[in-house]
Design an enzyme around this catalytic site. Sequence first.
Site, PDB file in Angstrom:
ATOM      1  N   PRO A   1      48.662  32.918  52.318  1.00  0.00           N
ATOM      2  CA  PRO A   1      48.618  32.268  51.005  1.00  0.00           C
ATOM      3  C   PRO A   1      47.418  32.655  50.133  1.00  0.00           C
ATOM      4  O   PRO A   1      47.045  31.888  49.236  1.00  0.00           O
ATOM      5  CB  PRO A   1      48.544  30.786  51.376  1.00  0.00           C
ATOM      6  CG  PRO A   1      47.720  30.790  52.641  1.00  0.00           C
ATOM      7  CD  PRO A   1      48.109  32.056  53.374  1.00  0.00           C
ATOM      8  N   ASP A   2      46.796  33.802  50.364  1.00  0.00           N
ATOM      9  CA  ASP A   2      45.550  34.151  49.687  1.00  0.00           C
ATOM     10  C   ASP A   2      45.646  34.050  48.169  1.00  0.00           C
ATOM     11  O   ASP A   2      44.829  33.383  47.515  1.00  0.00           O
ATOM     12  CB  ASP A   2      45.120  35.561  50.076  1.00  0.00           C
ATOM     13  CG  ASP A   2      44.909  35.707  51.569  1.00  0.00           C
ATOM     14  OD1 ASP A   2      43.759  35.916  51.990  1.00  0.00           O
ATOM     15  OD2 ASP A   2      45.891  35.630  52.319  1.00  0.00           O
ATOM     16  N   HIS A   3      46.612  34.760  47.572  1.00  0.00           N
ATOM     17  CA  HIS A   3      46.723  34.772  46.114  1.00  0.00           C
ATOM     18  C   HIS A   3      47.068  33.385  45.582  1.00  0.00           C
ATOM     19  O   HIS A   3      46.541  32.948  44.553  1.00  0.00           O
ATOM     20  CB  HIS A   3      47.785  35.772  45.682  1.00  0.00           C
ATOM     21  CG  HIS A   3      47.393  37.201  45.913  1.00  0.00           C
ATOM     22  ND1 HIS A   3      46.623  37.902  45.024  1.00  0.00           N
ATOM     23  CD2 HIS A   3      47.658  38.048  46.936  1.00  0.00           C
ATOM     24  CE1 HIS A   3      46.437  39.142  45.486  1.00  0.00           C
ATOM     25  NE2 HIS A   3      47.043  39.247  46.648  1.00  0.00           N
ATOM     26  N   SER A   4      47.945  32.710  46.277  1.00  0.00           N
ATOM     27  CA  SER A   4      48.345  31.372  45.850  1.00  0.00           C
ATOM     28  C   SER A   4      47.173  30.401  45.921  1.00  0.00           C
ATOM     29  O   SER A   4      46.935  29.608  45.000  1.00  0.00           O
ATOM     30  CB  SER A   4      49.504  30.883  46.714  1.00  0.00           C
ATOM     31  OG  SER A   4      50.050  29.692  46.209  1.00  0.00           O
TER      32      SER A   4
ATOM     33  N   ALA B   1      44.056  31.144  45.706  1.00  0.00           N
ATOM     34  CA  ALA B   1      43.108  31.477  44.644  1.00  0.00           C
ATOM     35  C   ALA B   1      43.491  30.783  43.347  1.00  0.00           C
ATOM     36  O   ALA B   1      42.616  30.327  42.588  1.00  0.00           O
ATOM     37  CB  ALA B   1      43.068  32.987  44.435  1.00  0.00           C
TER      38      ALA B   1
END
Length: 800
Positions: free
Chosen positions: A564-567, A569
């Site tokens: 879920p890195d981009h989410s 962020a």
Amino acid sequence: MSHDESPLSGVRVIDMTDGVAGGTGRFLAQLGADVILVEPPQGVASRRQEPMYDGHGLRFATAHCNKRGVVIDVTEGQGREELLKLVEGSDIVLESHAPGVLERYDAGPRQMLARNTRLVVASLTNFGQRGPQRDWKASEPVFTAMSAMLTRSGAPGREPLLPPGGIASETAAVHAAFAVLLAYYNAMRTGVGDYVDCAILDLVLQGLDPGFGVGGSATMGQPQINAPHERPDRRMLYPIIACSDGHVRMFIASAKQWRALFGWLGEPSELADPALEQMFSRLMHWDKIQAALADMFKDQTRAEIVRRGTELGIAVASLHTAREVLDSDHVRVRNAFLHTEVAPGLTADIANGYVQIGGRRAGFRRRAPGLGEHTVEVRAESRDGEGGVREAATVDRRRPLSGLRVLDLGVIVVGAETGRLLADQGAEVIKVENRSFLDGLRQFDQPTSCSYTAALGNRGKRSLGVNLRSDSGKDLFKKLVAKSDVVLSNFKPGTLGSLGLGYESLRAVNPRIVCLESSALGSTGPWSNQMGYGPLVRATVGLTELWRHPDSPEAFGDDMTVYPDHSAARVGVAAVMAALIGRQRTGKGCKIELAQMETVFSQLATGYLRESLQPGTLVARGNVGEFDAPSDVFACEGEDAYCAIDINGDDEWIALANVLGRADLADDARFATAAGRVHHRAEIDAVVAQWTAGLSPWEVQSRLQAVGVPAGAAAHVADLLNNPQLKERGQLGLLDQPGFDEQLDVDMGPAVFDNIAAPELRPAPLMGADTRDICHDVLGMSGSEIDALLADGVLETVAE
């Protein structure tokens, strides 16, 4: 947390959304806004949509909790005037009607802005307000397919696999909240409101696992536009190994971790080659390593393996099921779910928010409203607020975050993205870094140029090389904090505190500082000390077990993804914007804690809620829609060619049958209802599959969208460059980055604003490129002072 302590306390939001967009208002409500859900007399559609439980729509329960509810019929004059009167005393309006619908009743965004010139109005629609695909239909599978995420998901050698639940649209909803708060912050600064045109497809493309965004190890540091068709075998990067009671997932990054694993394996002679300390060499000899791990783990439990791996400093995590996660001590300690009334008379476990602010949950406060439950209450309230008809001020064309200074300690994907999103909007983002603890995105940097991933993740930033483990480095950092607004970090919990740079220390220097600390599993609870790589987060919270081809217990499909890195962020920057808005009212900063784990919980909230009521329902379902048919990913003519088709309702089914040239199917009583179509799914799917096999995905998409059937070609990343809707909306740009012969394709966003220009694309810096300038311009240090700290190793500049 109490409503008065919440950063958006005092902000009123009129919410005319449902479906995908409902999550935007929910997040604003969690952050403290007074969100008033405006429904038609019959109520919004999600009240009646599956999954249902005891007469309650569970999607409605999760999307609209924390809101108050009123009924207003905008199709008649009295209702229209009531709505516009409510708008006059409000700050933000969210609406998700099809383009042009509200305008037909003289209650559209322009009419609202005419009544309140400081208002921010946001339209959240499938494809935006303009462009050739403006009126197309969409759904979770369609968004995932068209965003190019689908073709990068699935087990090697298999068909592409839809991610579980609603993570694409929920990511979009959070990203929309960032866009809305950005516009509202700008309106507070300029005195002029804004119209925000949000397209769900744009937001999924940018925020779920962007093809033109910064990638993690799953991308091998390479542009995804160059990735081969079909899903390559990258299971050795984050291998999943069977054990006595399930599976575990590992990541061996450093030579030190390999040596620890080699010792754990008993130092077998066949793995004694010192070359295996290099990751590339391990990948080349993965079969031997995998066999040794499988033999060692076959008689051990997940808990035993994780415990020993943690002791040895090896990144390893259990693959949990959803039920195990709900029942875990870690989730209970963190209060990540709340057992409470979620609908009138219905008690269950519901995800308790994305973040903590000031040590308190910004989470669930009240169940979703009954139809019109607060109509009388809201009508009785008098709120002039900042609304009312007034002469508009002159729009200030500066970037909305110009004048803000951000100290960015973030690393890898979530760290890079959080700061980059703020830099795009004009903040001075200073990346604070050090060669001794190099950001993983820098591992492919060259002496005179950034790597591809470092360039995308750090565009628009400045770089300060400083050793924060030295007393002089800490002192210098605190001096910067005194002159800054935001500090970002995503280290292992406790790292900043061990350096003497925890929030309390920074607040003593600057009471207005806003600190965002992101971690994998949170700073408290028995799992908090586990290593926080994204794939291990997915494994631990039960997502990997769901992201699997359901016909095989070993066919996991998330090896190539970056979630879920981009989410997470986007969750972080939205929370930062809320904190900056709250600081305008209180004059005080705050500490925001974000656990990526809880991003997953909130984005699968409906599934977890249903699991708490009906154990065993949150399981791997693959590409097949549960509540109507046909709903699947169908093979088309061509290499790795697929199209997602997602029927929702009788009218769409009839339209599909006619396009197939099978009006007889539309007249067949067996298929007249969703339940009947699900029961006879195999027969229907065979007919659809035969039709799609002779057409390209683009032909299938075009023919079905022309008659109002949700369908999306499974795009590859390169296909996005030719998408006419993205071109029309300016959602892809070109970055001039030193060291590259050609411009880099990048995503833009987050929305199309009336009064905020598209992001200014500025190159990423080399490590330490701005050290001298920052020390001189921001801290007023002399050349000799800077030279002395450079000589002592406290400061670092570009390597020569």
